[in-house]
Design an enzyme around this catalytic site. Structure first.
Site, PDB file in Angstrom:
ATOM      1  N   CYS A  17       0.843  -1.205   0.000  1.00 16.57           N
ATOM      2  CA  CYS A  17       0.000   0.000   0.000  1.00 16.57           C
ATOM      3  C   CYS A  17       0.875   1.251   0.000  1.00 16.57           C
ATOM      4  CB  CYS A  17      -0.931   0.000   1.210  1.00 16.57           C
ATOM      5  SG  CYS A  17      -0.071   0.240   2.784  1.00 16.57           S
ATOM      6  N   CYS A  20       3.572   1.587   2.576  1.00 16.47           N
ATOM      7  CA  CYS A  20       4.799   0.818   2.312  1.00 16.47           C
ATOM      8  C   CYS A  20       5.769   1.636   1.466  1.00 16.47           C
ATOM      9  CB  CYS A  20       4.470  -0.485   1.582  1.00 16.47           C
ATOM     10  SG  CYS A  20       3.447  -1.612   2.531  1.00 16.47           S
ATOM     11  N   ASP A 425      10.460  28.960 -31.236  1.00 18.91           N
ATOM     12  CA  ASP A 425      11.617  29.340 -32.037  1.00 18.91           C
ATOM     13  C   ASP A 425      11.240  29.140 -33.505  1.00 18.91           C
ATOM     14  OD1 ASP A 425      14.503  29.976 -32.314  1.00 18.91           O
ATOM     15  OD2 ASP A 425      14.552  27.990 -33.221  1.00 18.91           O
ATOM     16  N   ASP A 622      14.663  23.592 -31.104  1.00 23.15           N
ATOM     17  CA  ASP A 622      15.337  22.362 -31.549  1.00 23.15           C
ATOM     18  C   ASP A 622      16.851  22.470 -31.632  1.00 23.15           C
ATOM     19  OD1 ASP A 622      15.565  24.018 -33.759  1.00 23.15           O
ATOM     20  OD2 ASP A 622      15.246  22.403 -35.204  1.00 23.15           O
ATOM     21  N   ASP A 626      19.026  26.801 -28.280  1.00 21.24           N
ATOM     22  CA  ASP A 626      17.730  26.876 -27.594  1.00 21.24           C
ATOM     23  C   ASP A 626      17.805  26.279 -26.187  1.00 21.24           C
ATOM     24  OD1 ASP A 626      16.424  27.986 -29.812  1.00 21.24           O
ATOM     25  OD2 ASP A 626      16.093  26.012 -30.703  1.00 21.24           O
TER      26      ASP A 626
END
Length: 727
Positions: A17, A20, A425, A622, A626
């Protein structure tokens, strides 16, 4: 000076549970040298950052509090799988045995309630018969709960096992007292204790199966990994295990085969099914020098490729790792459940004791008081709370991976739902990121062949765009001699004894060549963000060409969808203001939402400015430049075609390079967070309503046990329903 922190993932066994997982997490965080530890109940994994300790010491600390731990790596994966198989076999056997022993008790009880007094009913109501049937269930099948309860109480962290062990033992001992020592020889509760254990075990079995389904995305990704590769060594084709493929090896891929590793296509053409990476169903045409990814499928032509990334460095391996790590994380909303779970079991023990005492003193019926108390203990296990968040995250991130949306974890997933502004961008995000010819103006005939021939010898990116355009127009190129690159101006070369020049205005001016008749057109093209190049011989201008990075066909639609979600969209570019506004106009962005003439090192400043104005900012990019902006943004989103650095820095990676998937990612995040909230709501309501009902005697222990067992299953089913969501 401390060494850099290492990270290790462990599979944790024996957790039942939320208490735990909280106990294991607390123990790991308390170890010297541990920087941070997170334990996920749904995946049954612990992710630990540490400096001055070792995996074996961490494992020992987990074992000391009654749980098991195995390092989650390639070397131990077989051991882990075997452990899982043994656990499932054990729980199946125990469930079957428990059901067989409990069924006669339950059937006899139901028959008796319906008024039957048949001999077989009397037989199964005999205290000795009930004792013989119930004892193996209580102490053999229920041994797991006694063991768990012992370790939990030893470490002062009571959990579900404590509640189950106390509740069933109370019912069992009361039955022994009534059956053999008391006056109510037929007032037995053996069927209650046995049925509670059987139902909880059934719930655990269903939960285990449902958990396996939440991890299906990982299994499907792993199934995509090729097992063998056909390599070419000493001119011979030989089939070898994928683990033995080395960097730089030549590999033959036949039609219908999986591409084994990442590499470059050397020869051959084909359409490759990349849907497992991008989520897009249409195959991608591949030709020489194109990149191939391991796990994708070669649909028709025969291909020869060279391996550039193998083993754990392939894109597919990185995706599997990223999804595994994401599924092991917590969303901030989980902190609510963690805090409640931490005090929940002790509170339930107090409520159960209060129920026993109050009911006993008010009614004078201590047996009924004890049964009410047992119902409280049994119904109150906080399993559903522990599963509410991680199961939804597992399904959400898995569904995203199938669609080519890689979300790094629960924190990123929850953060994505709060985005109010997104900065895009321009290059490679709004635009294709690859220059192409947009316009060609010819003054003399057959000049494109000359232009293409000259540029064929140049390495400049714009030259490649012109050569590609020439090939598309099927021009026949000429032999060029005396080729010379003119830095900052262009190129020159001789064709058929005539010297030709290709380049900028600067080159034309240096050769005193008049270009006034096309100046106005050139200025118009440049105002549209296009780069203009001229072709001339030593006497006059022959042609003019415009090259530009084209806007992606889906960019306008993507930006519109984001606006419909009340997300403000901004474009960031190094282009001049006129060219930037021309691109912005094409995709529906107003001038005030365009950041133009931005230096690469200043991109992060624009993210910071929006954050200072109170915006929750997503950044999409990308390139290497960046990375700082992606890191600073509240949610960094990298396009899959970008660099490894951008992908490593970002919180989300879109493998298909399509801006439409930014909106899809936000949609997926919101749908997942909605499931988490639903799960937490029902888990809270279940316990809030269930405990008073049990305390007041409206739920007998068997019904309470069934309700507790199926609360966890209902949370899992609700999380799995995310798979039906159309993203």
């Amino acid at each position: 000076m401390s060494s850099a922190a290492k990270m290790e993932t462990f599979v944790i066994t024996g957790m039942t549970c939320a208490n735990c997982s909280a106990r294991v997490e607390k123990e790991l965080n308390a170890q010297p040298g541990v920087v941070s530890a997170t334990v996920n109940l749904a995946t049954e994994k612990a992710t630990v950052q540490y400096q001055e300790t070792t995996p074996s010491e961490l494992i020992h600390s987990v074992e000391a509090i009654g749980y098991g731990a195995i390092v989650f790596d390639e070397a131990h994966k077989q051991e882990i799988e075997k452990e899982k198989e043994n656990y499932i076999k054990k729980i199946k056997f125990d469930l079957l045995l428990s059901a067989l022993l409990t069924a006669p008790l339950m059937i006899a009880m139901i028959a008796s309630l319906l008024g039957s007094n048949a001999a077989w009913v009397q037989f199964f109501h005999n205290p000795w018969v009930q004792l013989v049937l119930a004892t193996p269930v209580q102490f053999y099948i229920g041994a797991r709960y006694y063991k768990g309860a012992y370790h939990a109480l030893k470490t002062m962290a009571p959990n579900m096992d404590v509640l189950v062990a106390m509740g069933t033992t109370a019912a069992y001992l009361l039955s022994i007292y009534n059956g053999f020592f008391g006056h109510n020889h037929m007032d037995l509760y053996f069927e209650s204790s046995a049925m509670i254990i059987t139902l909880i075990l059934l719930g655990k079995f269903l939960e285990t199966n449902a958990k396996a389904k939440t991890g299906n995305a990982i299994k499907q990704l792993m199934a995509l990994q090729a097992k063998t590769a056909t390599v070419i060594r000493n001119g011979q084709e030989i089939s070898i295990p994928i683990e033995e493929v080395g960097l730089g090896e030549l590999i033959q891929v036949r039609p219908g085969e999986q591409i084994p590793v990442d590499g470059i296509l050397i020869s051959g053409t084909s359409a490759v099914d990349e849907s497992m990476l991008t989520g897009e169903s249409l195959p991608v045409e591949k030709k020489a020098d194109d990149v191939l990814f391991g796990g994708t499928v070669n649909t028709n032509g025969s291909l020869r490729m060279q391996a550039t990334k193998v083993g754990q460095d392939t894109i597919l391996s990185k995706i599997i790792r990223m999804v595994e790590e994401a599924q092991g994380t917590k969303a901030p909303i989980q902190q609510i459940a963690d805090k409640i779970s931490g005090i929940f079991v002790p509170t339930v023990l107090v409520v159960a004791l209060a129920t026993l005492l109050l009911t006993g003193f008010i009614t004078g019926d201590w047996q009924t008081a004890l049964i009410h108390s047992v119902s409280v203990l049994v119904i109150a296990c906080p399993c559903a709370l522990g599963l509410a968040t991680p199961t939804a995250i597992m399904v959400g991130t898995g569904l995203g991976a199938k669609k080519g949306i890689l979300i790094k974890g629960g924190e990123a997933l929850e953060a994505a739902t709060h985005i109010t502004s997104i900065i895009l961008d321009k290059t490679g995000t709004i635009t294709v990121g690859k220059p192409s010819v947009t316009d060609y103006h010819e003054i003399s005939d057959d000049t494109l062949a000359i232009f293409t021939s000259l540029e064929n010898d140049s390495e400049h990116p714009l030259a490649k765009a012109i050569v590609a355009y020439g090939k598309q127009q099927q021009v026949i190129t000429h032999t060029v001699s005396n080729f010379t690159a003119l830095p900052g101006a262009g190129i020159q070369g001789d064709i058929g004894g005539i010297t030709y020049y290709a380049g900028t205005r600067k080159l034309l001016e240096s050769k005193a060549i008049d270009y006034s008749e096309v100046e106005a057109q050139a200025v118009t093209w440049e105002s549209q963000g296009k780069t203009v190049m001229f072709l001339a011989d030593s006497q006059s201008l022959l042609a003019m060409i415009a090259v530009s990075d084209q806007v992606k066909s889906s960019s306008k639609e993507a930006i519109q969808k984001l606006k419909e979600r009340n997300v403000s969209v901004y474009m960031l570019t190094g282009d001049n203001r006129t060219a930037a506004e021309f691109i912005g106009q094409q995709v529906g962005l107003s001038p005030e939402h365009i950041f133009a003439e931005v230096l690469p090192e200043d991109k992060a400043n624009y993210v910071a400015k929006l954050q200072e104005s109170g915006e929750f900012v997503g950044m999409v990019g990308d390139g290497i430049n960046d990375a700082p902006a992606l890191a600073l943004a509240n949610v960094g989103i990298a396009m899959g075609s970008g660099t490894d650095i951008a992908m490593e820095t970002a919180d989300v990676t879109l493998m298909n390079n399509d801006l439409v998937y930014v909106e899809k990612m936000i949609h997926l995040s919101q749908a997942t967070l909605s499931k988490i909230k639903q799960n937490l709501f029902w888990a809270f309501i279940y316990n809030t309503v269930g405990i008073p009902f049990a305390a007041l005697g409206f739920l007998n222990p068997i019904v309470a046990g069934a309700a507790m067992a199926f609360s966890s299953v209902s949370v899992l089913i609700n999380s799995l329903s995310l798979n039906r969501k159309k993203i």
